[in-house]
Design a protein around this motif. Structure first.
Motif, short mmCIF file in Angstrom:
data_model
loop_
_atom_site.label_atom_id
_atom_site.label_comp_id
_atom_site.label_asym_id
_atom_site.label_seq_id
_atom_site.Cartn_x
_atom_site.Cartn_y
_atom_site.Cartn_z
N GLY A 1 -5.30 -2.46 -0.17
CA GLY A 1 -6.04 -1.67 0.82
C GLY A 1 -5.68 -0.21 0.87
N ASP B 1 -7.94 2.44 2.80
CA ASP B 1 -8.78 1.84 3.85
C ASP B 1 -8.63 2.56 5.19
OD1 ASP B 1 -9.56 0.05 1.96
OD2 ASP B 1 -8.56 -1.70 2.85
N SER B 2 -7.44 3.10 5.46
CA SER B 2 -7.18 3.79 6.73
C SER B 2 -7.32 5.29 6.55
CB SER B 2 -5.77 3.46 7.21
OG SER B 2 -5.41 4.26 8.33
N ASN C 1 0.87 -1.18 0.00
CA ASN C 1 0.00 0.00 0.00
C ASN C 1 0.90 1.23 0.00
OD1 ASN C 1 -1.64 2.18 0.63
ND2 ASN C 1 -2.20 1.43 2.66
N GLU D 1 -11.45 1.46 -5.16
CA GLU D 1 -11.22 0.47 -4.11
C GLU D 1 -10.02 -0.38 -4.47
OE1 GLU D 1 -13.59 -2.99 -1.57
OE2 GLU D 1 -14.51 -2.09 -3.35
N THR E 1 -8.52 -3.42 -3.77
CA THR E 1 -8.72 -4.73 -3.15
C THR E 1 -7.43 -5.53 -3.06
OG1 THR E 1 -9.37 -5.59 -5.32
CG2 THR E 1 -11.14 -4.90 -3.83
N ASN F 1 -12.10 7.80 -4.40
CA ASN F 1 -11.06 7.53 -3.41
C ASN F 1 -9.93 8.53 -3.64
OD1 ASN F 1 -8.88 6.51 -1.90
ND2 ASN F 1 -9.55 4.38 -2.17
#
Length: 602
Positions: free
Chosen positions: A498, A501-502, A400, A493, A495, A516
């Motif tokens: 991630g 995600d945070s 990430n 997204e 996948t 995003n």
């Protein structure tokens, strides 16, 4: 490095990292033998007494960074005589070079700003981040004394601080984590308060544009000033601050420059001398206790006696090639760090000769760096902005990109093998990205210096195949990776890894990008590749200390009279990184703890 079982890691590995194995081996050697690992030429402890006496003080502090100056200020205000000795010709160390984020939960600045912090939240969060790498009593000492330290510094220096609103804790999803952050930074300070001493302030790692006054919290918006109304407003305010300061005849300082100058001003007011160009040679010992320091002053060795104690705040060993080679995994060296050049582990080696145990010597305050000519560039926003991705030598993503910078380098090392190289890695972006965002100090659409290309740090091509050939990765793999990344970006997204995600992932991103803010496809030629290597802000291993900042022997006993704080000591953050300022916050706090402990001794 953390293993795959570490709760704060974002990648899962099938076996303990080679780096953890190396670190355990090195730590085991130090902890079982207690023998010096370097045969440094230095005066023997019994011979030091024959050296010229340079002075006698209650406390001798080694190093004038954030840890050392906070310790000295505390000692002086507790009624102790004190001197600071500094190897460099300037004061401030790595702290002066930094952005000076400071991570201290429950301090008065963030509580006044309405941050919903509590001791329970902070304790839960730090325990989740650090795990069992650091004893609970050391974690508690940091949390208990940090707020008092900050209040003390504000009471006895001109320093004031600002909350870095929105700069998330690095793992806000963990228990006690705060998505809006706990980090603070120094407020603007007028350098005129130092008079002639201002000329001896260690320069910043990155220069601020002339005529502007910039805070660390401004940086994320300045990067977006070409595409964001708020970014443009922040840039305008930075210029307005500079104009106001000029009209008032001020010499405005922010970030690490403000922090170091403010602490130095506190020492001047307290009458604490700071001896520059005075490197530590060894620690003076009598009957098993540290009772002074052997230093070189005006080109000659001499003895500084300490009635109560010596506090080592001399920084890490990032510029000591032999130590990095011994303790840290390859590839490693001194050319990728942005720590102060004088940080060669002098205090750590002197402590080891005095019988100290060492810890975390394999680790550092890591972050991906671009090895530009002159000095490396510690890569923050650039690798997390939408429209870029990071690949390994096989042309594949592996992390990430927006994860905390220490985690990215952990992953680079953990996965790097001769058959699957991850060092160097490559940050890939397109011209759309370059048209929108500041990169280091190069404005959008502006060309990069030729020296960046000549050095091999940056490559450019009109096709992905051409870029792949230039950096030596398989072209089909790179095209496949970019195609896959683009499909994820369009959906918003990730996948695969991630990204987004945070809450932390969204700090250095573009809020105008939907759905995003971390993700945007690459589509506009030409394409660029930036070489990424394991950079650092400094090493994080050093003398093993207890909750009172006292240096310990391999058997766990205390070396009387010897204390350590900052990067000369094994970090209270263990192998992780709680939030922006996890270096400086604990450094100042344990310098404060050390001086208070000395003062409390009868």
């Amino acid at each position: 490095m953390s293993t795959h079982a570490d709760p704060v890691r974002r990648t899962s590995l099938s076996a303990p990292s080679r780096r953890r194995v190396l670190g355990a081996a090195g730590a085991g050697l130090a902890l079982t033998t207690g023998l010096p690992q370097f045969a440094d030429a230095a005066p023997a402890a019994d011979a030091a007494a024959d050296l010229p006496l340079l002075g006698t003080y209650d406390v001798v502090v080694i190093g004038s960074g954030a840890a050392g100056m906070t310790a000295a200020l505390t000692a002086a205000k507790r009624g102790l005589s004190c001197v600071v000795v500094e190897k460099a010709a300037t004061f401030g160390g790595s702290a002066a070079r930094s952005g000076a984020g400071i991570w201290i939960p429950n301090n008065s600045v963030i509580l006044a700003a309405g941050v919903p912090d509590t001791p329970a939240k902070a304790a839960a969060y730090l325990a989740a981040v650090v795990g069992d790498d650091v004893p609970a009593d050391r974690q508690k000492a940091f949390l208990d004394h940090g707020p008092a330290m900050l209040s003390f510094v504000m009471a006895h220096s001109p320093l004031r601080f600002r909350w870095m609103e929105g700069y998330s804790d690095y793992y806000p999803e963990l228990s006690g984590g705060l998505p809006n952050g706990r980090s603070i930074e120094p407020d603007q300070l007028d350098g005129n308060i130092l008079g002639a001493e201002l000329a001896r302030l260690n320069p910043s790692y990155m220069t601020v544009p002339a005529g502007m006054v910039v805070f660390s919290a401004d940086y994320k918006w300045l990067v977006l000033s070409a595409v964001s109304a708020k970014g443009l407003a922040v840039a305008t305010e930075c210029l307005a601050r500079g104009t106001r300061a000029a009209l008032l005849g001020q010499k405005p300082l922010t970030m690490g420059q403000s922090l170091a100058a403010g602490l130095r001003a506190g020492l001047l007011a307290a009458g604490v001398p700071v001896w520059l160009n005075t490197p530590l040679t060894d620690l003076h010992r009598e009957n098993g206790a540290v009772t002074g320091a052997v230093v070189t002053k005006d080109g000659a060795p001499g003895l500084l006696r300490a009635r109560r104690g010596v506090i080592v705040g001399s920084g890490g060993f990032e510029h000591n090639a032999a130590m990095r080679e011994r303790y840290q995994e390859k590839p490693i060296g001194t050319q990728w760090t942005v720590g102060a050049k004088e940080n060669t582990g002098d205090g750590i080696r002197a402590g080891e000769r005095a019988g100290a145990a060492l810890g975390l010597m394999d680790d550092a305050w890591w972050g991906p760096a671009i090895p530009l000519p002159g000095q490396p560039y510690f890569c923050l926003a650039e690798r997390t902005l939408p429209g870029g991705l990071v690949v390994n030598a096989a042309g594949a993503r592996f992390v990430n990109e927006a994860a905390p910078y220490s985690d990215v380098v952990h992953t680079m090392y953990d996965r790097d093998t001769p058959t699957a190289p991850h060092i160097p890695a490559w940050l890939i972006v397109d011209q759309n990205y370059r048209n929108r965002y500041l990169f280091k100090d190069v404005a959008p659409t502006f060309v990069f210096p030729d020296s960046w290309y000549d050095s091999g740090a940056v490559h450019k091509a009109w096709t992905l195949d051409g870029l792949a050939a230039s950096i030596g990765v398989p072209s089909a793999a790179l095209r496949t990776t970019v195609d896959r990344f683009n499909s994820l970006a369009r959906k918003g997204e990730d996948t695969d890894f991630g990204r987004g995600d945070s809450a932390y992932d969204h700090y250095y991103t573009d809020p105008s990008v939907r759905p995003n803010s971390c993700l945007a496809p690459l589509w506009a030629a030409p394409y660029y590749a930036f070489r990424l290597v394991p950079g650092d802000l400094g090493t994080k291993g050093g003398l093993l200390t207890d909750a009172r900042a006292r240096v310990l022997r391999p058997d766990g006993s205390v070396i009387p009279g010897l204390y350590a704080a900052g990067n000369a000591s094994a970090a209270v953050m263990g192998r992780s990184y709680a939030g922006a300022g996890s270096t400086i916050g604990p450094a100042m706090t344990f310098g404060y703890i050390a001086a208070r402990d000395i003062a409390a001794r009868t």
